[in-house]
Design a protein around this motif. Sequence first.
Motif, PDB file in Angstrom:
ATOM      1  N   ILE A 192       1.090  -4.374  -7.177  1.00  0.00           N
ATOM      2  CA  ILE A 192       0.822  -5.351  -5.976  1.00  0.00           C
ATOM      3  C   ILE A 192      -0.397  -5.762  -6.288  1.00  0.00           C
ATOM      4  CG2 ILE A 192      -0.027  -5.624  -3.763  1.00  0.00           C
ATOM      5  CD1 ILE A 192       1.849  -3.147  -3.365  1.00  0.00           C
ATOM      6  N   SER A 193      -0.539  -6.939  -6.031  1.00  0.00           N
ATOM      7  CA  SER A 193      -1.816  -9.121  -6.094  1.00  0.00           C
ATOM      8  C   SER A 193      -1.835  -8.791  -4.810  1.00  0.00           C
ATOM      9  CB  SER A 193      -1.593  -9.001  -7.086  1.00  0.00           C
ATOM     10  OG  SER A 193      -0.336 -10.396  -6.716  1.00  0.00           O
ATOM     11  N   ALA A 194      -3.709  -8.650  -4.590  1.00  0.00           N
ATOM     12  CA  ALA A 194      -3.905  -9.573  -3.320  1.00  0.00           C
ATOM     13  C   ALA A 194      -4.373 -10.233  -2.948  1.00  0.00           C
ATOM     14  CB  ALA A 194      -4.711  -8.051  -2.290  1.00  0.00           C
ATOM     15  N   GLY A 195      -5.479 -10.669  -2.063  1.00  0.00           N
ATOM     16  CA  GLY A 195      -6.308 -11.871  -2.132  1.00  0.00           C
ATOM     17  C   GLY A 195      -6.554 -12.407  -3.080  1.00  0.00           C
ATOM     18  N   THR A 231      -1.239   0.756  -8.051  1.00  0.00           N
ATOM     19  CA  THR A 231      -2.363  -0.723  -8.854  1.00  0.00           C
ATOM     20  C   THR A 231      -2.138  -1.758  -8.424  1.00  0.00           C
ATOM     21  OG1 THR A 231      -1.776   0.352 -10.850  1.00  0.00           O
ATOM     22  CG2 THR A 231      -2.990  -1.648 -10.572  1.00  0.00           C
ATOM     23  N   LEU A 232      -3.197  -1.572  -7.284  1.00  0.00           N
ATOM     24  CA  LEU A 232      -3.881  -2.349  -6.631  1.00  0.00           C
ATOM     25  C   LEU A 232      -4.864  -3.898  -7.662  1.00  0.00           C
ATOM     26  CD1 LEU A 232      -3.948  -4.271  -4.070  1.00  0.00           C
ATOM     27  CD2 LEU A 232      -5.722  -2.761  -3.589  1.00  0.00           C
ATOM     28  N   VAL A 233      -4.119  -5.139  -7.705  1.00  0.00           N
ATOM     29  CA  VAL A 233      -5.255  -6.310  -8.422  1.00  0.00           C
ATOM     30  C   VAL A 233      -5.615  -7.359  -7.476  1.00  0.00           C
ATOM     31  CG1 VAL A 233      -5.549  -7.611 -10.088  1.00  0.00           C
ATOM     32  CG2 VAL A 233      -3.813  -5.366 -10.567  1.00  0.00           C
ATOM     33  N   VAL A 245      -5.110   4.393  -4.585  1.00  0.00           N
ATOM     34  CA  VAL A 245      -4.771   3.320  -5.244  1.00  0.00           C
ATOM     35  C   VAL A 245      -6.030   2.871  -5.709  1.00  0.00           C
ATOM     36  CG1 VAL A 245      -4.128   0.646  -4.779  1.00  0.00           C
ATOM     37  CG2 VAL A 245      -4.007   3.193  -3.051  1.00  0.00           C
ATOM     38  N   LYS A 246      -5.574   2.578  -7.198  1.00  0.00           N
ATOM     39  CA  LYS A 246      -5.872   2.811  -8.298  1.00  0.00           C
ATOM     40  C   LYS A 246      -6.347   0.525  -8.340  1.00  0.00           C
ATOM     41  CE  LYS A 246      -3.468   4.074 -11.449  1.00  0.00           C
ATOM     42  NZ  LYS A 246      -2.382   5.174 -10.744  1.00  0.00           N
ATOM     43  N   ARG A 247      -7.685   0.277  -8.492  1.00  0.00           N
ATOM     44  CA  ARG A 247      -8.045  -0.935  -8.095  1.00  0.00           C
ATOM     45  C   ARG A 247      -8.792  -1.666  -8.901  1.00  0.00           C
ATOM     46  NH1 ARG A 247     -11.502  -3.050  -2.919  1.00  0.00           N
ATOM     47  NH2 ARG A 247     -12.488  -4.822  -3.350  1.00  0.00           N
ATOM     48  N   VAL A 248      -8.554  -2.600  -9.851  1.00  0.00           N
ATOM     49  CA  VAL A 248      -8.569  -3.527 -10.149  1.00  0.00           C
ATOM     50  C   VAL A 248      -9.385  -4.846 -10.234  1.00  0.00           C
ATOM     51  CG1 VAL A 248      -8.249  -5.502 -12.625  1.00  0.00           C
ATOM     52  CG2 VAL A 248      -7.121  -2.896 -11.965  1.00  0.00           C
TER      53      VAL A 248
END
Length: 401
Positions: A192-195, A231-233, A245-248
């Motif tokens: 997932i991408s966010a922001g 995984t959250l980018v 949640v794995k955050r990048v």
Amino acid sequence: MVKGMNIVLGVTGGIAAYKACALTSKLVQQDANVKVIMTSSASQFVSPLTFQALSRNPVYTNTFDEKDPEKIAHIDLADWADLFILAPTTANMIGKIANGIADDMLSTVLLATEAPVYIAPAMNVHMYAHPAVIENMKKLESWGYKFIEPGSGYLACGYVGKGRLEEPETIVEVVINDLLTKKPLTGKKVLISAGPTKEKIDPIRYFTNHSSGKMGFALAEEAQRLGADVTLVTGKVSLSTPVNVKRVDVTTAEEMYQQMIKHFQDKDIVIKAAAVADYRPITTYDKKMKKQPGNLVIEFERTKDILKELGDIKTTQYLVGFAAETNDVINYGQKKLQDKNLDAIVINDIQAEGAGFAGDTNVVTFITSGGIQKNIELTTKNNISKQLLMLISSDLKDDTK
């Protein structure tokens, strides 16, 4: 379902502590391995010896009582647990957990464990309805703690209302039913991408947008709850990382592109909820640009279209895009769905009441490449996320038939 499981039962100081004795017995009868932690207040109501006899294990009451010199007791117990049950749970303990306080054996172990935690509150009806208690429970629920709501009836304080510890049989039943329920995204890898992204002009100024990241973070939180490996980018946002949640973290559109490509290949579901800058300044400056007479013109160049590039290279991934629009929203969303080779698109009119970037609510339309269209009415972004993920899961199942 609890046979052979390592269960830590936390007992806090309330008259309902006597029910925890029956709960211990029922878990042992289900062939669970049970270890009990008691607060000092709980020991005023029931003797630790009672729980020792029922669980056939030592009872933990003191952080500094190290029963095995080769192990640190609170860490060893935190690692040993497959799951935690807190019953009864006082308002005080709920407040401690919600604020990261670890000043006794039970709260210290809870801070150290990664096991699922079930909380069964028991308190006066007015305490249960107090805004501080409600806020603490909401916070814990957002972190993944599970609540077994108290029943209504006659309370020890003389009041009649909600606050009575649920019966031991029901607590065991709730835990077993939860364990039996297969989560729809179990085994799925989700990206997932966010922001927003930020494109530098000089060391002080940058080009960005209004995205808060709340929708993407809500999707990551709910996907993890539904069993996915997430995984959250994310661009620069002031949001806490959802549990497990794995955050990048990235800053620019180019950095987001690189990370999405890097993590794309082995994923089952990819959701691009980030608001990525379409343009960036051609020229950037290492020192602050000084004010000049007249107008300022900055020339921009296109950034990579991340969603389109993912659509071009996808194989088995289920690819979902977001379309934040201000007019003719359905037509623009459907065009994006087709042009970028998506499996589904989430369309929202950011000018609609309750929608937009910074708020906690949204209203969206979900459309799949197969023609399924679902309108999700105004609700919290977490609720929308759960509905979207269930729709995605259902569409995935239909594709495999």
